[in-house]
Enzyme design. Structure first.
Site: not given
Ligand code: XIL
Length: 471
Positions: A161, A203, A240, A269, A271
């Protein structure tokens, strides 16, 4: 009962017509041919299917049972982040990260490392640092963590990020960014030196839509890294999604353009907030986008059950809070079983692959188009092989300018074609497939295009016969 693969085949063949219905029966394969779990279904095209794991939930039997059954790539949801691994400067704590790694490897799974350098989830001491002291502390962190896990990590999210949202295309402001614009490449070099066998990924999120400024900015960074030999092997797309940030319709374009730079791409990641068939369809779209890109090597969802999600209220995962499979699970499983391009990750981490460009390669201008009747050549090449199946690719070459082509693929009894990609098949008889292009099929002399298919061989490994006619 039909297996997902049988249902897919029926769709592939155009369910409804008498011929298709007959063929769907004629081409029926044993139920075990289709993967009945996400990991098995993804493996059918050489990909992995993963999940994020929270160490604290591993003693919940429903949770670890589903995780063990369905997934073969594991990401620690929080346990390998800097606040967990270096709580005090130069005092490392790998106990939680190791717990997840050990659970994964003892169950035969691979691990994605997440994440070495990130503006968020930094320990307090790091948040308070700046300048050259922070730069050295960050590089030390990358080196120590990657060294601890050396040889055990499939791919590291080296930098997470680092770009700003919105239309600027700029780097995200952070204490790390303020140490100098080269902090990202410095982190990648340190990671390569510490663990030369791990794939090194950048990422990020909101990099899914090809035309977005953030997507373009990350693309340009990767292109620049490849051109200057900065070690980078992969790009992770967090994925996401929700109604404000939906799955883009041309997601495959983005994945393909990045892959054409000479990196693997991964959905890291995933969802998608929502429910029912709408959510199921969106998940299907993401899987299909990945499967259409050979260098999209795998998909990870960000948690097991909805109740395990960091955005639990959005019910964004594949299992409900009781551990039941949701409609989204079924659509993902079916999409994986329907196959796609066979995944071909870069075999080495330092590939000298020529880089592609985001825009399609322009067709060379031919001043004198070759004359003569439209003509094409079909060439068969072997793909991956399994105990019960093999993949094949047919490359169509236009010998003259052509406006379309048709290819005939004849398999040898008891072989049966069970899946195809990059073309529109019809089936005049059970051992002959007629493949036509998905689009209009026009090619200039010398141009090539490929389609592929999976054959259940039934013990007969003979190559299918392939021919081509052009108009
Ligand atoms: C999130 C986790 O799922 C949570 O448990 C934590 O509180 C915050 O981080 N992008 C990422 C992940 O790269 O590491 C994040 O994970 C979600 C967004």
């Amino acid at each position: 009962m039909t297996t997902p693969r049988q249902r897919n085949r029926a769709r592939l063949l155009g369910a409804g017509s008498l011929v298709a219905a007959t063929l769907a029966v004629a081409l029926a394969v044993p139920a075990q041919a289709a993967g009945s779990t996400l990991q098995a279904a993804a493996a059918g095209s050489g990909r992995y299917f993963g999940t994020a794991i929270a160490g604290s939930r591993l003693n919940d039997g429903t949770y670890s049972g589903i995780a063990n059954r369905e997934f073969n790539m594991i990401t620690a949801e929080n346990e390998m982040k800097a606040d967990a691994t270096e709580p005090n400067q130069n005092q490392f704590n790998f106990s939680s990260g190791d717990q997840i790694l050990n659970w994964a490897t003892s169950n035969g799974k691979k691990v994605r490392g997440h994440a070495l350098a990130w503006y968020s989830q930094q320990p307090g001491w790091m948040q308070n640092m700046s300048g050259s002291a922070l730069r050295s502390a960050m590089l030390n962190h990358v080196t120590q963590v990657a060294t601890h896990y050396k040889g055990k990590i499939y791919a590291w999210d080296v930098v997470n990020e680092a770009f700003a949202d919105g239309s600027s295309g700029a780097r995200r402001d952070s204490n790390l960014q303020r140490t100098g614009n080269d902090w990202i490449e410095a982190a990648f070099k340190a990671a390569r030196a510490a663990d030369p066998n791990a794939k090194l990924c950048y990422n990020d999120y909101n990099t899914d839509k090809w035309t977005d400024a953030k997507t373009q900015a990350v693309y340009n960074m990767v292109k620049d890294f490849k051109s200057r030999g900065v070690p980078i092997d992969c790009v992770g797309f967090q994925a996401h999604f929700n109604s404000q940030s939906p799955v883009p319709s041309n997601y495959d374009t983005t994945l393909r353009n990045f892959a054409n730079l000479g990196v693997d791409v991964q959905i890291t990641e995933l969802d998608i907030e929502g429910s029912g068939s709408n959510q199921a369809q969106q998940f299907q779209g993401v899987v299909q986008a990945c499967l259409s890109v050979a260098r999209c090597t795998g998909i990870t969802v960000w948690g097991v059950r909805d109740s395990d999600s960091w955005r639990a209220s959005g019910t964004p995962l594949l299992f409900d809070s009781s551990g039941n499979k949701k409609a989204a699970y079924t659509s993902v499983l079916n999409a994986l079983n329907a196959g796609g391009t066979t995944s071909t990750p870069d075999p080495t981490s330092t590939s000298p692959n020529p880089t592609g460009t985001a825009t399609p390669t322009p067709t060379p201008t031919t001043t004198t188009p070759p004359s003569g009747n439209p003509s094409c050549t079909a060439t068969y090449s072997e793909g991956e092989k399994w105990s019960d199946r093999f993949n094949g690719t047919v490359t169509i070459r236009a010998n003259t300018n052509i406006s379309s082509w048709t290819s005939y693929v004849t398999v040898n009894y008891p072989q049966r074609i069970i899946a195809t990609w990059n073309g529109s098949p019809t089936w005049p008889s059970s051992n002959v497939m007629v493949m036509k292009p998905n689009g209009n099929g026009a090619l200039s002399a010398g141009q090539t295009v490929s389609f592929g298919f999976t054959v259940m061989h039934g013990g007969n490994w003979t190559w299918p016969g392939v021919t081509c006619t052009a108009s």
